[in-house]
Write an enzyme that holds these catalytic residues in place. Structure first.
Site, PDB file in Angstrom:
ATOM      1  N   HIS A   1     -25.233  35.937  36.193  1.00 15.58           N
ATOM      2  CA  HIS A   1     -26.186  36.075  37.157  1.00 15.58           C
ATOM      3  C   HIS A   1     -26.447  35.167  38.015  1.00 15.58           C
ATOM      4  O   HIS A   1     -26.560  33.937  37.910  1.00 15.58           O
ATOM      5  CB  HIS A   1     -27.674  36.524  36.288  1.00 15.58           C
ATOM      6  CG  HIS A   1     -27.553  37.655  35.435  1.00 15.58           C
ATOM      7  ND1 HIS A   1     -26.969  37.864  34.459  1.00 15.58           N
ATOM      8  CD2 HIS A   1     -28.332  38.973  35.833  1.00 15.58           C
ATOM      9  CE1 HIS A   1     -27.188  38.943  33.900  1.00 15.58           C
ATOM     10  NE2 HIS A   1     -28.074  39.830  34.899  1.00 15.58           N
TER      11      HIS A   1
ATOM     12  N   ASN B   1     -22.657  28.564  32.101  1.00 17.03           N
ATOM     13  CA  ASN B   1     -23.495  29.798  32.022  1.00 17.03           C
ATOM     14  C   ASN B   1     -24.496  29.742  31.165  1.00 17.03           C
ATOM     15  O   ASN B   1     -25.644  29.909  31.299  1.00 17.03           O
ATOM     16  CB  ASN B   1     -22.772  31.131  32.222  1.00 17.03           C
ATOM     17  CG  ASN B   1     -23.744  32.305  32.369  1.00 17.03           C
ATOM     18  OD1 ASN B   1     -24.424  32.140  33.164  1.00 17.03           O
ATOM     19  ND2 ASN B   1     -23.330  33.155  31.772  1.00 17.03           N
TER      20      ASN B   1
END
Lengths: 329, 329
Positions: free
Chosen positions: B174, B206
């Site tokens: 994201h 991430n």
């Protein structure tokens, strides 16, 4: 066919790995069209950042922006496909009759329109509109009077300079070709703004194959009512030995100006009878030579569109096209 | 300082060549600021295309565009730095109070705003506006109800898909963090549009260092009146053995989705007393770990701006800033 094979062989020698992921994607969903252009697989292949001071607003010398090269706010350009040698603001709507591919950082010159790619310090696309009458008289201007110069309308963070090209080994290659804009000294001079310039391999490309394609475009203008030309850099992926696809390109100079792996040119020709014929080309930024057949560099339209990230002549209904790359559509 | 050195060592081990041309450009004209951030030299380093049919207009399924995720025409957003938990169209002008870095292909969601980079099939930038009250109640939504989905508002030529990520080895990372948008299930769901997703290294990045930076942003929101967040991918050059600088990045899947070499995050914090403090971070898309100090990843603001090709929070006068990366300006 022998010529085509010979050309492919010359270019394959000059390149290394193959066009890779780009054609991978193409072949994945559009195998038929891909196979038609399979010979290109052998010939197309791929091969920031410095500062001023504190206040951004102060750094950007807005006053240095030439008034005549005003940034335009592209609304809906009125279609005017018939060619009349006009000057002034109407010229923009002529050049852009079939739409703006993108609208950020557009610059409108007296005889061409450009969108700037601030990340790569190159143009994103350059649009021209060629007619026979504009190409006729080359006596009243001189290329010797023109000089490569920074585009003062581009923020210094994102501007390319002559210093970037010094000792780089690359030519300062025009996107809107100088020889397309002899209509006045001003128009010619404007093609020397560095925003219209990309790093190009000199011998074998800028001075040879690419020049041949530019001449081809002018010949098309002479045999048609007019020709709309879109030109720009590409950064194409290639397959590497680890089986993965990578985009790789050099950057030069203090401002990290990107060296495109390829360049595209799309010609939208309107014939004397009003019919539209389109041709799409991609050439690798490599030594190719001048004894090429430009039609060996035909690519499917969507190859350029997918790689460039925008659509070409979107404002022209696709049903209006009579031929694409010499074939009926 | 020991921690900082240890962190740098970990990251240096995980990377290979050094940040190259980017810092080359930086050091060329701005040596002093560069030296301040010289330790970053060791930690930051860099590691098209498929089809539908004939008519572009037909291919672009405009009807599939969710009405609520309308494309906005960014005019001049009214500054409203005070944080009130509103919903609806006013939210855009709150999020974008200090300007749009670019205006092409902007998408406005209910709780974040994004500009799409059609060439790289990633976002160009994503803007958020975090406040303590919006981050309070996480009980009324569930991440399990959200699913990664194609952004139907992006033309199929330029859209990334779940297929692109399959077996790529990369996380769907994201940009506007899911955990920043628990204000409603709709807002959470919208962060799962693939236009808000970039290929990120999973373990060590991430799920670790990047996640730590996201948590840091939320902590800032809790200790300030509000925080404006700009996030995006970068493609930084590095120096190779031939002495030249290259940008190189992998592309994945049938649509050649670019794998960014780095990601940036810029935080503009407005304190309870109304003062502005800015922090700028760049992290390599590599295994780093979660036991980092995010402030080790501070970079000069203009490093992000030059690399990304746009300016950050241009609408805020630079004189309004009290601190940059923890130092008085």
């Amino acid at each position: 066919m022998a010529t085509r094979k010979a050309t492919a062989a010359i270019i394959a020698t000059a390149t290394c790995t193959g066009v890779g992921g780009f054609f991978f994607g193409l072949s994945f969903k559009d195998r038929d069209r891909f196979l038609v252009h399979a010979q290109l697989k052998d010939v197309l292949q791929p091969s920031s950042l410095a500062p001023p001071a504190n206040s951004t607003a102060a750094v950007f010398d807005a006053g240095a922006l030439r008034e005549k090269n005003s940034m335009i706010s592209p609304s809906s350009p009125s279609p005017s496909p018939t060619a009349v040698a006009t000057v002034g603001p109407h010229r923009v709507s002529e050049i852009m009759a079939y739409g703006f591919p993108t609208t950020d950082y557009v610059r409108s010159r007296s005889d061409y329109v450009l969108a700037y790619d601030r990340k790569n310090r190159n143009a994103l696309w350059v649009a021209e509109h060629l007619t026979a009458e504009r190409l006729l008289d080359r006596t009243k201007v001189s290329r010797k009077l023109s000089a490569f110069q920074e585009d003062q309308s581009v923020h210094p963070y994102f501007r390319s300079t002559n210093e970037d090209y010094r000792a780089s080994g690359f030519d300062r290659g025009h996107l809107a070709a100088a020889a397309n804009h002899w209509v006045s000294q001003d128009s010619l001079d404007e093609t020397f703004f560095l925003s219209n310039i990309s790093p190009q391999v000199g011998v074998g490309f800028n001075r040879d194959a690419w020049n041949t394609l530019e001449k081809y475009s002018r010949d098309k203008a002479k045999s048609n009512r007019s020709v709309f030309v879109m030109t720009g850099p590409l950064y194409l992926p290639s397959l590497e030995q680890d089986g993965k696809h990578y985009v790789k390109y050099q950057v030069i100079g203090p401002n990290s100006v990107a060296v495109p792996t390829h360049f595209f040119k799309a010609l939208l020709c309107q014939s004397a009878t009003g019919e539209f014929h389109m041709e799409c080309f991609v050439m690798p930024n490599k030594p190719i030579g001048s004894t090429i057949r430009v039609t060996d560099f035909y690519v499917p339209r969507d190859m350029i569109e997918r790689a460039a990230g925008f659509l070409l002549f979107e404002g022209l209904p696709r049903s209006a096209l009579k031929t694409m790359n010499g074939r009926k559509v």
